[in-house]
Design a protein around this motif. Structure first.
Motif, short mmCIF file in Angstrom:
data_model
loop_
_atom_site.label_atom_id
_atom_site.label_comp_id
_atom_site.label_asym_id
_atom_site.label_seq_id
_atom_site.Cartn_x
_atom_site.Cartn_y
_atom_site.Cartn_z
N VAL A 105 48.57 31.14 55.99
CA VAL A 105 48.59 31.80 54.69
C VAL A 105 47.18 32.26 54.35
O VAL A 105 46.20 31.83 54.96
CB VAL A 105 49.12 30.87 53.58
CG1 VAL A 105 50.53 30.40 53.89
CG2 VAL A 105 48.18 29.68 53.38
N SER A 106 47.07 33.13 53.34
CA SER A 106 45.78 33.58 52.85
C SER A 106 45.85 33.70 51.34
O SER A 106 46.74 34.38 50.82
CB SER A 106 45.39 34.93 53.47
OG SER A 106 44.14 35.40 52.98
N ILE A 107 44.94 33.03 50.64
CA ILE A 107 44.88 33.12 49.19
C ILE A 107 43.66 33.96 48.81
O ILE A 107 42.61 33.87 49.45
CB ILE A 107 44.82 31.71 48.54
CG1 ILE A 107 45.01 31.79 47.02
CG2 ILE A 107 43.54 30.98 48.90
CD1 ILE A 107 45.25 30.43 46.37
N ASN A 108 43.81 34.81 47.78
CA ASN A 108 42.69 35.67 47.40
C ASN A 108 41.62 34.84 46.68
O ASN A 108 41.81 33.67 46.34
CB ASN A 108 43.16 36.85 46.57
CG ASN A 108 43.66 36.44 45.20
OD1 ASN A 108 44.04 35.30 44.97
ND2 ASN A 108 43.68 37.39 44.28
N ALA A 109 40.46 35.45 46.46
CA ALA A 109 39.33 34.72 45.89
C ALA A 109 39.65 34.16 44.51
O ALA A 109 39.26 33.04 44.17
CB ALA A 109 38.10 35.62 45.81
N ALA A 110 40.41 34.92 43.71
CA ALA A 110 40.75 34.49 42.35
C ALA A 110 41.82 33.42 42.33
O ALA A 110 42.04 32.78 41.29
CB ALA A 110 41.19 35.69 41.51
N GLY A 111 42.52 33.24 43.44
CA GLY A 111 43.53 32.20 43.52
C GLY A 111 44.85 32.53 42.87
O GLY A 111 45.65 31.62 42.60
N ASP A 112 45.13 33.82 42.63
CA ASP A 112 46.39 34.16 41.98
C ASP A 112 47.36 34.94 42.87
O ASP A 112 48.47 35.25 42.45
CB ASP A 112 46.14 34.94 40.68
CG ASP A 112 45.31 36.20 40.87
OD1 ASP A 112 45.10 36.61 42.03
OD2 ASP A 112 44.87 36.78 39.86
N ARG A 113 46.95 35.26 44.10
CA ARG A 113 47.82 35.94 45.03
C ARG A 113 47.70 35.30 46.41
O ARG A 113 46.61 34.93 46.83
CB ARG A 113 47.49 37.44 45.13
CG ARG A 113 47.84 38.24 43.89
CD ARG A 113 47.43 39.69 44.00
NE ARG A 113 45.99 39.86 43.89
CZ ARG A 113 45.24 40.51 44.77
NH1 ARG A 113 45.79 41.03 45.87
NH2 ARG A 113 43.95 40.63 44.58
N VAL A 114 48.84 35.19 47.11
CA VAL A 114 48.87 34.56 48.43
C VAL A 114 49.67 35.43 49.38
O VAL A 114 50.76 35.91 49.04
CB VAL A 114 49.48 33.15 48.38
CG1 VAL A 114 49.55 32.54 49.78
CG2 VAL A 114 48.69 32.24 47.45
N LEU A 115 49.13 35.63 50.57
CA LEU A 115 49.85 36.31 51.64
C LEU A 115 50.57 35.27 52.49
O LEU A 115 49.99 34.25 52.87
CB LEU A 115 48.89 37.09 52.54
CG LEU A 115 48.11 38.22 51.89
CD1 LEU A 115 47.06 38.75 52.87
CD2 LEU A 115 49.04 39.34 51.45
N VAL A 116 51.83 35.56 52.81
CA VAL A 116 52.60 34.67 53.68
C VAL A 116 53.54 35.55 54.50
O VAL A 116 53.98 36.61 54.04
CB VAL A 116 53.37 33.62 52.84
CG1 VAL A 116 54.42 34.27 51.96
CG2 VAL A 116 54.00 32.56 53.74
N ALA A 117 53.83 35.13 55.72
CA ALA A 117 54.67 35.92 56.62
C ALA A 117 56.01 35.24 56.83
O ALA A 117 56.08 34.04 57.10
CB ALA A 117 53.99 36.13 57.96
N GLU A 118 57.07 36.02 56.69
CA GLU A 118 58.42 35.57 57.03
C GLU A 118 58.77 36.09 58.41
O GLU A 118 58.41 37.22 58.76
CB GLU A 118 59.45 36.11 56.02
CG GLU A 118 59.67 35.22 54.83
CD GLU A 118 60.80 35.72 53.95
OE1 GLU A 118 61.34 34.92 53.20
OE2 GLU A 118 61.11 36.92 53.99
#
Length: 331
Positions: A105-118
């Motif tokens: 996973v990857s969380i943005n610097a601000a901590g309000d968005r996360v990338l995840v792969a299905e």
């Protein structure tokens, strides 16, 4: 120097650093559980538990995670769900439950968005962890993973066309809402060179990526690529480079190797399950050996990374008895 016994780092393109500390994964034998713990970079004896992680994990028999660079939030996948952990109140909260979620996973610097792969079907998703909203960034008929925000400009998202390196000629991809809204390959791989393990940079929109030693073509080694420079540019030649990282100002890189760097051969030829950690000065090309360790399957890959101030390199050290610990070399 060992800074965390019986533990391993998160994935190299993710962030584990916060408050002059580093978060790592440790097996807790007494509780038969995996724990995410935080280790002081000033005092190796100061260890604080963040949370415990029940299985099942999505892959690799471990859990990867990412810590927001400017917020006290950690994101990770287990039990086929995306979890968010507040480091000030470490209770794991499910913010998205999917199907066949990949562990990176990857969380943005601000901590309000996360990338995840299905997986099955392959979809790259961006989850708004405060509202629960989900945006589909990219879909593909092939396995896409290793997604992470480009630290230099988080409007750019890097991800990979995963698969056997010998049969994937378009490994390094990126997405941008206006510049590349359909997503696209940003490295024109020359015939005979097999690339992987890209890491997007802090100092500029682009990534370092390895042309593996198994490549029949030349020159193998560490490359730079970007949406504006998709031809790729050789940074350091090497026949055994494996994983890579680049420091915050883009002056230094670190790689591990598929076999001893000073032994004849390329790729895993004559490797004897050993791996070196090498420092590369990108200003003059000098390569300096930092450490040697053993190398087996995840999570025992060395996965070297820079501390945020570039004063040290951390890596996973595998002992002959099979114990994985986090090692540190001061620069």
């Amino acid at each position: 120097m060992i800074v965390a016994q019986g533990a391993h780092l998160t994935y190299p393109h993710a962030n584990g650093f916060h408050d002059d500390r580093v978060a790592v994964v440790r097996w807790d034998a007494e509780r038969s559980a995996t724990a995410l713990v935080s280790v002081s970079l000033d005092d190796a004896g100061d260890v604080q538990e963040i949370c415990t992680v029940p299985g099942p994990y999505p892959n690799d028999n471990t859990v990867w995670f990412d810590v927001a660079r400017s917020a006290r939030r950690l994101a990770a996948v287990w039990d086929d769900a995306l979890h968010l952990v507040d480091l000030d109140d470490p209770v794991a909260e499910v913010v998205y439950r999917g199907r066949n979620l990949h562990g990176l996973v990857s969380i943005n610097a601000a901590g309000d968005r996360v990338l995840v792969a299905e997986q099955e079907p392959c979809r790259l998703l961006e989850v708004d962890v405060d509202t629960g909203g989900v945006r589909v960034v990219h879909t593909s008929s092939w396995w896409s993973n290793h997604a992470h925000y480009c630290p230099a400009d988080e409007a750019w998202i890097g991800f990979s066309h995963e698969g056997p390196t010998e049969t994937v000629p378009d490994r390094v991809w990126a997405w941008h809402a206006s510049e590349l809204p359909a997503g696209g390959c940003v490295l024109k791989q020359p015939d005979g060179l097999y690339f992987g393990h890209e890491r997007w940079a802090h100092h500029a929109v682009g990534a370092v990526v390895v042309a593996y030693g198994v490549s029949p073509g030349e020159p193998r080694g560490l490359y730079w690529t970007s949406p504006g420079e998709p031809e790729g540019r050789l940074l350091s030649r090497g026949d055994r480079y494996w994983h890579c990282d680049i420091n915050r100002d883009g002056t230094l890189a670190v790689v591990d190797t598929s076999g001893p760097a000073d032994r004849p051969g390329k790729g895993w030829e004559n490797a004897d399950n050993q791996s070196d950690v090498l420092l590369i000065d990108l200003r003059d090309g000098q390569v300096t050996p930092l450490a040697r360790t053993l190398a087996k399957r995840h999570p025992a890959h060395p996965h070297p990374i820079f501390t945020p101030d570039s004063s040290s390199v951390l890596y996973n050290h595998l002992a002959p008895d099979g114990t994985v610990s986090v090692g540190r070399v001061n620069l």
